[in-house]
Design an enzyme around this catalytic site. Structure first.
Site, PDB file in Angstrom:
ATOM      1  N   LYS A 115      26.080  37.806  17.356  1.00  0.00           N
ATOM      2  CA  LYS A 115      26.224  37.120  16.704  1.00  0.00           C
ATOM      3  C   LYS A 115      24.257  36.995  16.535  1.00  0.00           C
ATOM      4  O   LYS A 115      24.412  36.571  14.479  1.00  0.00           O
ATOM      5  CB  LYS A 115      25.848  35.448  17.092  1.00  0.00           C
ATOM      6  CG  LYS A 115      27.924  35.176  17.642  1.00  0.00           C
ATOM      7  CD  LYS A 115      27.730  33.861  17.832  1.00  0.00           C
ATOM      8  CE  LYS A 115      29.663  34.084  18.007  1.00  0.00           C
ATOM      9  NZ  LYS A 115      29.440  32.714  18.443  1.00  0.00           N
ATOM     10  N   LYS A 217      36.679  41.310  17.474  1.00  0.00           N
ATOM     11  CA  LYS A 217      37.455  40.169  17.945  1.00  0.00           C
ATOM     12  C   LYS A 217      37.640  38.999  17.154  1.00  0.00           C
ATOM     13  O   LYS A 217      36.963  39.681  15.919  1.00  0.00           O
ATOM     14  CB  LYS A 217      37.262  39.723  19.051  1.00  0.00           C
ATOM     15  CG  LYS A 217      36.690  37.903  18.781  1.00  0.00           C
ATOM     16  CD  LYS A 217      36.034  37.292  20.478  1.00  0.00           C
ATOM     17  CE  LYS A 217      35.278  36.078  19.473  1.00  0.00           C
ATOM     18  NZ  LYS A 217      35.455  34.868  18.668  1.00  0.00           N
ATOM     19  N   LYS A 220      36.580  32.609  14.779  1.00  0.00           N
ATOM     20  CA  LYS A 220      36.637  31.636  13.607  1.00  0.00           C
ATOM     21  C   LYS A 220      35.258  31.348  12.461  1.00  0.00           C
ATOM     22  O   LYS A 220      35.940  31.676  11.220  1.00  0.00           O
ATOM     23  CB  LYS A 220      36.301  30.273  14.008  1.00  0.00           C
ATOM     24  CG  LYS A 220      37.675  29.863  15.393  1.00  0.00           C
ATOM     25  CD  LYS A 220      37.170  28.040  15.142  1.00  0.00           C
ATOM     26  CE  LYS A 220      36.799  28.007  17.138  1.00  0.00           C
ATOM     27  NZ  LYS A 220      35.819  28.598  17.604  1.00  0.00           N
TER      28      LYS A 220
END
Ligand code: ATP
Ligand code: MG
Length: 354
Positions: A115, A217, A220
């Protein structure tokens, strides 16, 4: 094995549209566990500001995750459903855990590396400390079991490390205060305040991959809507996304071994298996030798069949925000009562005056 009363805790961030990975990896398991366990399910809004500080529609995101929990079948009366920021104990305990955990532990976390990306110095301190808040979420309720997708396995190991270090560092104080519970650690039994939580990761869809890239993966926060099937997608959108999903030119193999080195094929077969509540081997014995052009429409029909009742109920619930807010308020009060007791104990153990 330990003497802690079994309790399940898990959370979902209000960071965007819930997708098939969240459903198969987490929410569907939440629903199954509530039949036999005491469960606490949380919309982890404090986590949602770690990667992006300002969200235009945070309130509606929180309501929409709650609606998905309820639409999937979680019973908020028998169990607890609430949003994290209502209970101040999460942030308080996270602070103490920030002082238990080591910087080196956080630097090793894959989610942080992914991230934060290349510009790590510019990531928020909250993103680095995310797993410490997650440990606090779980241990504030002294939860023994946490259903999650495979991507959260490393954070749960860290939760266990934090509990072990806290129990060790404060072992005398815990015993003096009479707050210890027997915990079996390997051959030995120790007396600790926090349980050594077990992750519950299982089934054929513990890591649903992006429909556009079998190495990433489904998330959202992925900017491409075509990468995921949202729980709010209608039949036409689901069919279109599955049709456009990346695959290879070969036919389906007849055994799971033939999926090795074919991540996109493996992903679609895994999704099919999880939706149909079968194994990949079962699916391949039925579809082995067939082309994706035949398999994809059957998969799309199955996904629509399983998701449309949830989708319909979610829409109905989202139209009644008053009901959702009442569920969260009631859940927050009941979670808060448990959290308060833990924070009193923890303050006594650490040695604060209160
Ligand atoms: P974000 O991209 O904002 O991190 P997310 O899709 O990863 O969102 P989270 O709220 O972080 O969702 O995770 C909620 C739960 O869903 C966790 O238990 C997580 O392990 C699970 N989960 C998330 N993505 C997947 C996936 N692709 N497959 C299976 N489980 C998943
Ligand atoms: Mg995530």
């Amino acid at each position: 094995m330990s003497d802690f009363a079994p309790r399940v805790f898990s959370g979902v961030q209000p960071t965007g549209n819930l997708h098939l990975g969240n459903y198969l990896g987490a929410i569907r398991k939440f629903v199954a566990l509530q039949e036999s366990q005491d469960c606490i399910y949380c919309v982890v809004d404090l986590h949602s500001i770690t990667a992006q500080l300002v969200h235009e529609d945070l309130k509606s995101q929180i309501r929409s995750i709650t609606a998905a929990f309820l639409a999937a079948g979680i019973d908020p009366k028998r169990h607890i459903v609430f949003n994290q920021s209502r209970v101040s104990g999460h942030a308080e305990l996270a602070w103490i855990f920030n002082c238990v955990a080591r910087i080196g532990w956080m630097n090793r976390m894959t989610q942080f590396k992914e991230k934060a990306g290349k510009d790590r110095e510019n990531a928020s301190l909250g993103l680095l400390a995310y797993p410490s808040l997650m440990a606090a979420d779980i241990l504030l309720y002294r939860a023994t079991h946490v259903p999650v997708g495979d991507d959260q396995k490393q954070h749960l190991e860290l939760t266990r490390d934090i509990a072990i270090k806290f129990n060790n560092d404060f072992s005398e104080r815990i015993a003096e205060a009479g707050l210890g519970t027997e915990i079996a650690v390997g051959e030995e039994t120790v007396n600790g305040y926090f349980p050594i939580t077990e992750p519950l990761i299982g089934g054929e869809a513990t890591r649903v991959m992006s429909l556009k890239d079998g190495a990433k993966k489904m998330s959202k926060s992925d900017p491409s809507d075509l990468s995921r099937i949202n729980l709010t997608d209608d039949a036409e959108q689901i069919a279109r996304k599955i049709k456009k999903a990346k695959t290879d030119p070969d036919a389906l193999p007849s055994e799971p071994k033939g999926l090795e080195g074919r991540p996109e094929a493996d992903n679609l077969v895994g999704i099919f298996a999880a939706l149909a509540e079968k194994t990949k081997a079962d699916v391949l014995s039925e579809f082995g030798g067939r082309q994706f052009s035949e398999f994809k429409p059957v998969l799309a029909d199955l996904a629509v069949e399983k998701l449309s009742p949830i989708n319909g109920e979610m829409r109905r619930l989202i139209d009644d925000p008053g009901h959702i807010d009442a569920v969260l308020k009631d859940g927050g009060e009941r979670a808060g009562a448990i959290a308060e007791k833990t924070m009193r104990d923890v303050k006594d153990i650490v040695g604060f005056l209160r």
